[in-house]
Design an enzyme around this catalytic site. Structure first.
Site, PDB file in Angstrom:
ATOM      1  N   HIS A   1      -2.688   0.938   6.974  1.00 64.11           N
ATOM      2  CA  HIS A   1      -2.911   0.947   5.478  1.00 64.11           C
ATOM      3  C   HIS A   1      -2.974   2.492   4.826  1.00 64.11           C
ATOM      4  CE1 HIS A   1      -4.058  -0.966   1.795  1.00 64.11           C
ATOM      5  NE2 HIS A   1      -5.359  -0.139   1.631  1.00 64.11           N
TER       6      HIS A   1
ATOM      7  N   CYS B   1       0.699  -1.177  -0.024  1.00 57.84           N
ATOM      8  CA  CYS B   1      -0.043   0.060   0.131  1.00 57.84           C
ATOM      9  C   CYS B   1       0.812   1.263   0.189  1.00 57.84           C
ATOM     10  CB  CYS B   1      -1.044   0.051   1.284  1.00 57.84           C
ATOM     11  SG  CYS B   1      -0.232  -0.057   2.790  1.00 57.84           S
TER      12      CYS B   1
ATOM     13  N   HIS C   1      -6.008   1.714  -4.373  1.00 59.71           N
ATOM     14  CA  HIS C   1      -4.957   1.371  -3.498  1.00 59.71           C
ATOM     15  C   HIS C   1      -4.493   0.089  -3.599  1.00 59.71           C
ATOM     16  CE1 HIS C   1      -8.094  -0.647  -0.667  1.00 59.71           C
ATOM     17  NE2 HIS C   1      -8.735  -0.039  -1.780  1.00 59.71           N
TER      18      HIS C   1
END
Length: 463
Positions: A426, A380, A438
């Site tokens: 994240h 991420c 993402h």
């Protein structure tokens, strides 16, 4: 006559001993003092028949010796047998008792352990509540001023924002004296809660955080080292804590709720603290500098985008010119722009949209833990880092560190395309219309999701 009387006395003594059933040994030397003419050895064992004793007077010295030897051997064997048998029986009985008591002892140990853990948890909870009862928590729409004295005439030293926390010192005339962050002063009691009310509110406004202390932490689907691995988290990553268990911590990661060993994380509770006047001024100045830096970065990024477009167009025109005829060259010349279009100076959504457009072309590519390749695999933060690198911006390869990049925009409601949206463990890029792009998980790869699919911790603007 004397010898005869002595013999009779000896026989009488032997008879008495035999009837009494006492184990006795008398060797020839001992008896000879009483029976000098008999000259024999006498042996008696417990339980010997009276007939054997009675016939002893007819035994020769050699027979007496033989009987003594045999009797001793028999006695030794019998005694050994009894001793061995007794020992075996005793050992067997001890083992049986031990085997029977093992489960009971194990159960008792489990009960004691459970009771000990329960007592420890209760003590921990009681201590936590005791500490929470000493807090002063603001309960207002915006903030309450912290003053130098318990009066509205006092100098404003700082601000205690809604749900911010301070430590109670004392109460005076409807004012609480508190210490919060670097500020010590007075707040109006009517705008705050403390004591029992603070205990419940503290659990709501406090954020429990687990910081990873090992290089790569395995997050498992359930408690125990034999449970399947749900995901991996790098060192220094900060995760939102859902629940604390015996030796395990339930945390929030991109793959869902999972469990990590308490041995490999450090735990803390974060409260928002007061902000002094000096700190507020420094923060506002830093935000202005961040916005200025963002504009400069946006300008450079826009120039880079325009330059890249021009170079691509020129390269395509050259390719067409070499390949085609005069007509083709004319078409290529018409397709090539005379000069790059002026870059917008707003630094807002236009450049943000360019960031999103660039990021969207990698949707469907794989997720790889620790990776940063937009084509071969990235995680991420590696995805966000590599997308922004294309625009000349350097970002850290860490979702936790991304929370301090650029400047805060005040939540998802104020997000614009290109903003960084941060979650527990994240990070993604806001794509507009309530969505983010993402690198999600190893199962999904790079995808587009609703931005509010998880609890948003921060939204940061880079341009």
């Amino acid at each position: 006559m004397k010898h005869k009387n002595a013999k009779l006395a000896a026989y009488a003594l032997v008879g008495v001993i035999a009837v009494a059933g006492v184990s006795t040994r008398a060797d020839a030397t001992g008896v000879s003092s009483l029976l000098p003419a008999a000259g024999f050895a006498l042996t008696m064992e417990e339980g010997s028949a009276q007939e054997e004793v009675a016939s002893a007077k007819d035994v020769t010295p050699a027979q007496a010796k033989e009987r003594k030897s045999g009797s001793a051997s028999k006695s030794g064997t019998s005694t050994a047998s009894k001793s061995s048998s007794g020992k075996a029986d005793t050992g067997k009985s001890a083992r049986e008792i031990q085997e029977k008591t093992k489960p009971q002892q194990a159960d008792e140990a489990k009960v004691q352990e459970a009771n000990s853990k329960e007592a420890e948890e209760k003590a921990k909870a009681a201590e936590e509540e005791k500490e929470f009862s000493k807090l002063v928590i603001a309960k207002v729409n915006d903030y309450v001023n912290i003053r130098s004295i318990p009066s509205e005439e006092g100098e404003i030293l700082g601000k205690l924002y809604d749900k911010s926390v301070g430590d109670f010192i004392e109460e005076e005339n409807g004012w609480y004296k508190i210490k919060s962050g670097t500020v010590t002063g007075y707040v109006k009691a009517e705008y705050c809660v403390t004591g029992e009310e603070a205990i419940a509110l503290a659990k709501e406004v406090g954020t429990r955080v687990a910081t990873v202390t090992t290089t790569t932490l395995k997050v498992r689907e359930s408690e125990g080292t034999d449970a399947p691995v749900l995901g991996l988290v790098p060192i220094d990553e900060e995760l939102s804590v859902i629940e604390e268990l015996d030796g395990w911590v339930k945390v929030d990661i991109e793959e869902g709720y999972g469990y990590v060993s308490a041995e490999f994380v450090s735990l803390r509770t974060d409260f928002v603290k007061a902000e002094s006047r000096e700190e507020e001024e420094a923060r506002l100045q830093k935000e202005e500098e961040a916005k200025k830096a963002a504009k400069e970065a946006a300008k450079k990024a826009e120039e880079k985008v325009a330059k890249d477009k021009a170079e691509k167009a020129a390269a395509q025109a050259e390719k067409n010119a070499e390949k085609n005829t005069q007509e083709g060259q004319q078409q290529a010349a018409e397709a090539a722009p005379a000069a790059p279009a002026p870059a917008p100076t707003s630094g807002g959504s236009d450049l943000g949209n360019a960031v999103v457009d660039y990021a969207m072309q990698f949707v469907g590519n794989p997720y790889v833990y620790g990776g940063s390749s937009l084509t071969n695999g990235t995680d991420c933060s590696g995805f966000v880092m590599s997308v922004y690198k294309n625009f000349g911006v350097s970002l850290p390869h860490s979702s936790s560190a991304d929370r301090s990049q650029g400047y805060d925009v005040g939540g998802l409601a104020n997000a614009q395309p290109g903003d960084i949206v941060c979650y527990s463990g994240h990070v993604g890029i806001y794509a507009g219309n309530g969505q983010i792009v993402h690198a999600s998980t190893s199962k999904t790869g790079i995808i587009v999701s609703n931005a509010n699919y998880r609890n948003v911790l921060a939204v940061r603007r880079i341009f």
